[in-house]
Design an enzyme around this catalytic site. Structure first.
Site, short mmCIF file in Angstrom:
data_model
loop_
_atom_site.label_atom_id
_atom_site.label_comp_id
_atom_site.label_asym_id
_atom_site.label_seq_id
_atom_site.Cartn_x
_atom_site.Cartn_y
_atom_site.Cartn_z
N GLY A 5 59.12 28.01 -6.46
CA GLY A 5 59.20 28.20 -7.88
C GLY A 5 60.45 27.71 -8.57
O GLY A 5 60.49 27.64 -9.80
N GLU A 57 59.60 28.60 0.09
CA GLU A 57 58.41 27.75 -0.03
C GLU A 57 58.54 26.77 -1.20
O GLU A 57 57.76 26.83 -2.15
CB GLU A 57 57.17 28.62 -0.25
CG GLU A 57 56.88 29.60 0.86
CD GLU A 57 55.70 30.54 0.53
OE1 GLU A 57 55.32 30.64 -0.65
OE2 GLU A 57 55.18 31.16 1.45
N PRO A 58 59.51 25.88 -1.15
CA PRO A 58 59.68 24.97 -2.28
C PRO A 58 58.62 23.88 -2.28
O PRO A 58 58.29 23.32 -1.24
CB PRO A 58 61.07 24.36 -2.01
CG PRO A 58 61.16 24.37 -0.52
CD PRO A 58 60.45 25.61 -0.06
N ARG A 67 57.84 21.79 -5.77
CA ARG A 67 58.40 20.91 -6.80
C ARG A 67 59.85 20.51 -6.48
O ARG A 67 60.24 19.36 -6.66
CB ARG A 67 58.36 21.67 -8.13
CG ARG A 67 58.65 20.85 -9.36
CD ARG A 67 58.72 21.76 -10.59
NE ARG A 67 57.58 22.64 -10.74
CZ ARG A 67 56.43 22.27 -11.32
NH1 ARG A 67 56.30 21.06 -11.80
NH2 ARG A 67 55.43 23.13 -11.41
N ARG A 91 49.47 16.51 -15.49
CA ARG A 91 50.38 17.56 -15.95
C ARG A 91 50.56 17.63 -17.47
O ARG A 91 50.55 18.72 -18.02
CB ARG A 91 51.73 17.46 -15.23
CG ARG A 91 51.61 17.65 -13.71
CD ARG A 91 52.96 17.72 -13.00
NE ARG A 91 53.66 18.91 -13.35
CZ ARG A 91 54.68 18.98 -14.19
NH1 ARG A 91 55.15 17.88 -14.73
NH2 ARG A 91 55.24 20.12 -14.49
N TYR A 149 49.39 21.14 -18.73
CA TYR A 149 50.48 22.10 -18.99
C TYR A 149 51.41 21.67 -20.12
O TYR A 149 52.51 22.21 -20.23
CB TYR A 149 51.40 22.23 -17.75
CG TYR A 149 50.79 22.44 -16.41
CD1 TYR A 149 49.78 23.39 -16.21
CD2 TYR A 149 51.25 21.74 -15.31
CE1 TYR A 149 49.26 23.60 -14.94
CE2 TYR A 149 50.74 21.94 -14.04
CZ TYR A 149 49.75 22.87 -13.87
OH TYR A 149 49.26 23.08 -12.61
N CYS A 196 38.54 8.59 -22.27
CA CYS A 196 37.92 8.96 -23.55
C CYS A 196 38.07 10.44 -23.84
O CYS A 196 37.09 11.19 -23.87
CB CYS A 196 36.46 8.54 -23.53
SG CYS A 196 36.31 6.78 -23.27
C1 PLP Z 1 52.64 26.76 -5.51
C2 PLP Z 1 53.27 27.67 -4.54
C3 PLP Z 1 54.56 27.40 -4.09
C4 PLP Z 1 55.40 26.25 -4.58
O1 PLP Z 1 55.75 26.34 -5.91
P1 PLP Z 1 56.84 25.32 -6.53
O2 PLP Z 1 57.00 25.76 -7.92
O3 PLP Z 1 56.26 23.95 -6.40
O4 PLP Z 1 58.08 25.48 -5.72
C5 PLP Z 1 55.10 28.27 -3.15
N1 PLP Z 1 54.39 29.33 -2.68
C6 PLP Z 1 53.15 29.61 -3.10
C7 PLP Z 1 52.42 30.78 -2.55
C8 PLP Z 1 52.54 28.79 -4.05
O5 PLP Z 1 51.30 29.06 -4.47
#
Ligand code: PLP
Length: 424
Positions: free
Chosen positions: A244, A279-280, A282, A319, A323, A349
């Protein structure tokens, strides 16, 4: 930091000219930089290693949904990355790319019985449980296989954050995770079953987060729950902190550095003696990729509105349509002279096929090349063949060498995938 810089007046990906890639592969095309991927992974790894006392041998599990290309995954696998996966397909990709099962986390709000059985059979590190109903199904599936997989309970801390409502996951009304009280109860239930082994807690509150405060608040919830569970006699050895952390998209808010983020996590987890996981998605991939596109034409209306019509469209990069995301648009041959406001659009279109409105850009001409920066995450993975536009290809650059890591299908291949119903 990334490795897309002009050289001799032409934008390069590391040592490779984007004009060369446009000539050889055609446009639109995603181009990824190995050096950027490695740099981002390396920064996070170094930050985690500097806080071993608080974070243990922290796992960095790349969120495969951000960019699931096998060569991208293999690049990260060779640096020691694990994978955060949300489907059997992603687990299969991670394994195929050389990420060992013991570094694969299986998350997601709707895992099927078949997927759970697959994850158990290949021996993933941990299955993150998102509801009581899912825990019950997992226990049933594991009992049939006579297994006891490691599970973490994904907590919904009621702290939503992120760059857009559609990428916020930690709020009370979001579909992800279990509220704190219920998570404690689930954990006790899991501890009592011989067919799951609860090892810890997980959270992931959103994406493109540019402020550490909500992340810190969520990590504190996990830390407090750890103490509560231990007080009840439950073992808690792992905390999965999710992903995140935001990245700088030109024009947007500047996010905290990975080092500050990891230091904050270490502060919150100090003394708990847990092994952390990050868990990166992005953070590792976004600025390691650009979408390279060619100008089809520039249209000027009598009212003065200028449209830059590109050969890339919303089906290649969703995106902005999905978003309202901002991507910087940069000419491959930097142009001096006056800048004018442009609406940047693709050929699909739909009015939603608009990448930017009133964007100040230099005056460009047909056949000029541009890139969308920051397109390495949640770009190619979301691409479709809407409007029967062949799936956008991907190229990986490493120094002076490059490879097509997903070719553009031919029109024949595209049509051959659809057998006619036998009565037609
Ligand atoms: C999407 C997701 C991530 C990665 O999110 P980023 O914003 O790309 O870092 C990590 N963990 C879980 C469970 C996710 O669904």
């Amino acid at each position: 930091m990334h490795h897309f810089e002009p050289k001799d007046g032409v934008l390069h990906a590391e040592g490779v000219s984007l004009e060369t890639l446009a000539d050889e592969v055609g446009t639109p095309v995603y181009v990824y930089s190995t050096a950027t991927l490695k740099r981002h992974y390396g920064l996070l790894r170094a930050a985690a290693d500097a806080h071993r006392d608080a974070l243990g041998e922290a796992l960095i599990a790349f969120a495969v949904k951000a960019n699931s290309n096998l060569s991208v995954l293999a690049t990260l696998a060779r640096m020691g990355s694990g994978a955060d996966t949300v489907s059997e397909g992603e687990i299969r990709r991670a394994l195929a790319a050389g990420i060992p099962a013991e570094r694969i986390i299986f998350s997601g709000v709707g895992k099927t019985d078949v997927e759970l059985a697959f994850a158990i059979a290949v021996g993933v590190r941990q299955i993150n449980i998102e509801s009581g109903a899912e825990l019950d199904r997992l226990i049933q599936v594991a009992a049939l296989l006579d297994a006891s997989p490691a599970v973490a309970v994904r907590v919904n801390p009621n702290i939503g954050a992120g760059g857009h409502a559609k990428i916020t996951t930690g709020g009370k009304g979001d579909k992800f995770g279990v509220p704190v009280d219920e998570a404690l109860e689930l954990y006790a239930r899991a501890s009592a079953s011989p067919h799951v082994t609860p090892v810890g807690l997980a959270c992931h509150i959103g994406s493109q987060i540019t402020d550490l405060a909500p992340l810190e608040a969520a990590f504190r919830v996990l830390a407090e729950m750890t103490l509560t569970l231990r007080g009840q006699g439950c073992a808690v050895t792992r905390l999965d902190l999710g992903g995140g952390l935001g990245v700088p998209y030109a024009g947007g808010a500047a996010p905290p550095s990975p080092a500050d983020y990891v230091a904050m996590a270490a502060r919150v987890l100090a003394g708990l003696e847990v092994e952390a996981a990050f868990e990166p998605g992005r953070l590792l991939a976004a600025n390691a990729g650009v979408l390279l596109s060619q100008v089809i034409q520039v249209t000027e209306r009598s009212d003065g509105r200028r449209f830059l019509v590109l050969d890339a469209a919303m089906n290649d990069l969703m995106r902005p349509a999905l978003y309202d995301a901002f991507h910087d648009i940069v000419p491959v041959r930097p142009r001096s002279g006056a800048r004018r406001p442009h609406d940047v659009v693709g050929p699909v279109c739909e009015t939603g096929d608009t990448f930017a409105r009133d964007r100040d850009l230099p005056v460009l001409e047909a056949e000029d090349l541009v890139v969308f920066t920051g397109a390495g995450a949640y770009g190619a993975v979301m691409a479709s063949e809407y409007n029967s536009r062949p799936l956008v290809p991907e190229v990986l650059v490493d120094g002076d060498r490059w490879a097509v890591i997903r070719p553009r299908p031919t029109y024949e291949e595209m049509l051959d995938r659809e057998p006619f119903a036998d009565w037609l």
